[in-house]
Design an enzyme around this catalytic site. Structure first.
Site, PDB file in Angstrom:
ATOM      1  N   ASP A  57       0.832  -1.202   0.000  1.00 13.37           N
ATOM      2  CA  ASP A  57       0.000   0.000   0.000  1.00 13.37           C
ATOM      3  C   ASP A  57       0.868   1.255   0.000  1.00 13.37           C
ATOM      4  OD1 ASP A  57      -2.308   1.539   0.139  1.00 13.37           O
ATOM      5  OD2 ASP A  57      -3.150   0.447   1.833  1.00 13.37           O
ATOM      6  N   ASP A  89     -11.020   1.799  -2.789  1.00  8.53           N
ATOM      7  CA  ASP A  89     -11.518   1.576  -1.429  1.00  8.53           C
ATOM      8  C   ASP A  89     -13.039   1.626  -1.388  1.00  8.53           C
ATOM      9  OD1 ASP A  89      -9.191   1.057  -0.104  1.00  8.53           O
ATOM     10  OD2 ASP A  89      -8.805   3.135   0.449  1.00  8.53           O
TER      11      ASP A  89
HETATM   12  C1  GLA Z   1      -5.720   1.863   2.279  1.00 10.14           C
HETATM   13  C2  GLA Z   1      -6.150   0.652   1.473  1.00 10.14           C
HETATM   14  C3  GLA Z   1      -7.177  -0.111   2.244  1.00 10.14           C
HETATM   15  C4  GLA Z   1      -6.598  -0.537   3.580  1.00 10.14           C
HETATM   16  C5  GLA Z   1      -6.132   0.679   4.347  1.00 10.14           C
HETATM   17  C6  GLA Z   1      -5.379   0.280   5.598  1.00 10.14           C
HETATM   18  O1  GLA Z   1      -6.742   2.779   2.383  1.00 10.14           O
HETATM   19  O2  GLA Z   1      -6.623   1.019   0.218  1.00 10.14           O
HETATM   20  O3  GLA Z   1      -7.618  -1.240   1.526  1.00 10.14           O
HETATM   21  O4  GLA Z   1      -5.529  -1.417   3.346  1.00 10.14           O
HETATM   22  O5  GLA Z   1      -5.256   1.481   3.557  1.00 10.14           O
HETATM   23  O6  GLA Z   1      -4.957   1.352   6.353  1.00 10.14           O
END
Ligand code: GLA
Length: 683
Positions: A448, A510
């Protein structure tokens, strides 16, 4: 089928792909100019092409069709290469040196007439598709400053008008397709964020305003780069159109030392005569054959714990989720954020990459063993490029982050960016990742990256950081061949051909609301194939939009990509778990068709075809009274073929499915109705 040929008299090169040709020529001043990009031509035909527009007045600048527009002479077109030599000298006075054609790879070598600059234009064509790769390499024996160094400038044939397709968006709303007339101006698509970004994505399509999903000529390009980028699409007053693009955004500059080589990322281009759908299918095919590290491997059904538990992560809770995830048939269990250091919220712990001793008193092994015992693979979330100021790492190395001396360090999501362009920082990141994967049975990383760059003190970091990310991923994959990686940046903020060359899938957004996902996935699929589009089924109401949708609808939309589940399974009823297990089983059955097949976007659904099978996923949003629902006409079938519905046994004829459409009775009085149809061609 691919070839590179040269006509010495007209100094014309002709690149051939199976269905297209691309021609360029050296003009009288040795400048490489674009001649042609379209359906197949012979070399004799290409050599006969006129060299280009005459100058109409003294105000009419050149450069519009240069293969790389420099600032030399009367060139006022969007520059692709801005290079400052010592003493205030700018631009390139091209001198052709030589060319090499090796298989499908053409290199044109140039020098500058006055400065010790070597400049190469690279082209690569393939036997198995029409995408042409281009990039630029330069090296100079005196120090120079690069203000712009694009991978390529692409020109399209002159038409009465042009339409530009691209995507725009935001966090949770990535990849919104924008299709509009190209005005007579320079239109810049860009990211100034250090990563690909949610706001734009580095690809463009141009057509003459007459293309449709099924028909018409489309010229397109996609850049293989995961940092800041810029693509400027120009329609000039003389009516010509094209684009130039590469890494870095406006205003950056790079000082090159004598002898230092500069190689740009690939900017790939594609001409297709089969509409937007045809262009997308050719891009999918290219990504599969020439970009992805493991293209033919079926992507597992993933369970990810993020939406279920957020930062509330612990061994017992994860084991409970894992048991239910296994029960519904998922194949890879991913523990998301908050398993490490002091990370119990987004305020602390990033950078301290060891299991939180209170949450995992026995380390990660007990959970990993349990996940493996349940028959699933194990994956873990990491965010290696970031640090919370409240962390041991930051306390030890406050100088490791991107920052400008004496200026505030802007925190976004309470975090700062580690400057991986510094070798010691990249080395640290590689070492802990290598150790983590070596010491645990980790099959998958979700990598990420949850904030853009700010306060960059040295422009080299914009590119050096991205190259370091690539190098770490490449090394990890080489040392751990079983390791698979999902790219993520707050959802889909880092989706591009560069990251896809070293990852297996992308976390698309997300936003897991199935209805919102229809548009996000449609934009994603313009260039990127279904097998890399991670899509989870989550809870209803959706945590972001609060929309309630049926479980089948959520599944049918997520099944259009690499299916995953991200719901809070302990809160699902036994009936829901049972329905989920049945739908996961159906997905496993259709998975080769969706993931390895050929995709046709339909007006309210999507069709995949692979070998003798065809899968149609269809959906409708909220009911709108009086809205006609045209039949779903399928595409690309054998008109003489007979296709049996595998669930109902009904026999359909290919010609009828393509003209009359698939009889689908989505209930007229139900919001968010959906259907899945499996057809098999009879022998
Ligand atoms: C990002 C990712 C999510 C999750 C969060 C965790 O927003 O896109 O899927 O992994 O971080 O903090």
């Amino acid at each position: 089928m691919r070839s590179v040929t040269f006509d010495a008299d007209s100094r014309t090169w002709l690149l051939r792909t199976p269905a297209t040709s691309y021609a360029l020529r050296l003009d009288a001043d040795d400048v490489p100019v674009h001649l042609y990009w379209g359906p197949v031509l012979t070399l004799e035909q290409a050599a006969s092409l006129p060299s280009g527009a005459r100058r109409v007045s003294s105000f009419d600048g050149g450069g519009a069709r240069d293969e790389l527009v420099t600032e030399a002479g009367a060139r006022f077109h969007t520059p692709s290469l801005q290079i400052a030599f010592p003493g205030g000298v700018r631009g390139v006075d091209w001198r052709f040196k030589a060319y090499e054609a090796d298989g499908g790879h053409l290199v044109l070598r140039f020098a500058d007439a006055h400065e010790p600059l070597e400049l190469e234009l690279h082209y690569r064509v393939y036997d198995d598709g029409d995408v042409i790769e281009r990039w630029t390499r330069l090296v100079c024996q005196v120090p120079v400053t690069l203000l712009r160094c694009d991978s390529a400038a692409w020109s399209v044939p002159m038409r009465d008008g042009y339409r530009l397709s691209h995507v725009a968006g935001d966090w949770g709303a990535e990849n919104q397709l924008v299709r509009a007339d190209l005005t007579t101006a320079e239109t810049t698509l860009t990211s100034r964020r250090g990563m690909t970004s949610h706001a734009a994505n580095p690809w463009v399509m141009l057509d003459a305003g007459d293309a449709t999903e099924r028909h018409g000529e489309v010229w397109s390009g996609a850049l293989a780069w995961s940092g800041s980028w810029r693509i400027t699409v120009t329609r000039d007053p003389a009516g010509r159109a094209g684009w130039t693009g590469g890494f870095g955004h406006e205003g950056l500059s790079w000082r090159l030392e004598p002898g230092q080589e500069w190689v740009t990322p690939v900017f790939a281009g594609l001409y297709s005569a089969h509409g937007y759908g045809g262009a997308s299918r050719r891009w999918h095919d290219y990504v599969t054959k020439h970009v992805l590290p493991e293209p033919d491997e079926l992507r597992p059904v993933i369970y990810n714990s993020w939406e279920a538990v957020g930062f509330d992560v612990g061994e017992a809770g994860q084991k409970e989720l894992a048991a239910l995830a296994a029960q519904v048939g998922t194949e890879l269990f991913v523990m998301d954020d908050a398993w490490f250091g002091g990370r119990t919220s987004d305020r602390a712990g990033l950078g301290d990459w060891w299991p939180n001793p209170e949450r995992f008193p026995g380390g990660l092994a007990p959970l990993i063993d349990e996940v493996h015992r349940l028959g699933m693979r194990f994956g873990l979330w990491v965010e290696p490029e970031m640090v919370n100021p409240d962390s041991d790492l930051y306390r030890a190395h406050p100088d490791w982050v991107l920052h400008q001396p004496g200026r505030p360090r802007t925190e976004l999501r309470n975090q700062l960016v580690l400057d991986l362009s510094k070798p010691e920082v990249a080395d640290w990141a590689h070492k802990w990742l290598h150790r983590l994967v070596s010491e645990h049975e980790i099959d998958f990383l979700k990598w990420d990256c949850n904030r853009p760059f700010t306060e960059v003190a040295d422009d080299r970091a914009w590119i050096g950081h991205v190259r370091a990310v690539y190098a770490i991923l490449d090394r990890l994959r080489a040392d751990h061949p079983h390791l698979r990686v999902e790219a993520c940046a707050g959802g889909g903020g880092r989706t591009d051909l560069g990251i896809l060359a070293r990852t297996d899938q992308v976390w698309t957004s997300d936003n897991t609301d199935a209805f919102d996902r229809i548009a996000i996935q449609r934009g994603f699929g313009q260039v990127y194939p279904a097998r890399v589009m991670a899509a989870w089924v989550t809870d209803s109401p959706n945590p972001i939009t609060h929309r309630r949708t049926p479980l089948a609808f959520r599944f049918h939309i997520a099944m259009a990509g690499a299916l995953g589940i991200g719901g809070d399974l302990p809160r699902w009823s036994p009936e829901e778990l049972e329905q989920a297990a049945a739908l996961v089983a159906v997905y496993k059955d259709i998975r080769p068709v969706v993931q390895l097949g050929v995709q046709h976007r339909l007006p309210y659904g999507v069709q995949y075809a692979h070998e003798d099978r065809v899968v149609v996923l269809a959906w409708r949003g909220p009911v709108r009274h009086g809205t006609p629902e045209p039949p779903l006409r399928l595409e690309g079938l054998d008109p003489l073929g007979r296709y049996r519905d595998e669930d109902t046994g009904v026999l359909h004829h290919g010609a009828v499915l393509m003209s009359g459409g698939l009889p689908l009775e989505l209930p007229r009085d139900e919001d968010y109705a959906s259907a899945l149809v499996r057809l098999r061609r009879e022998a």
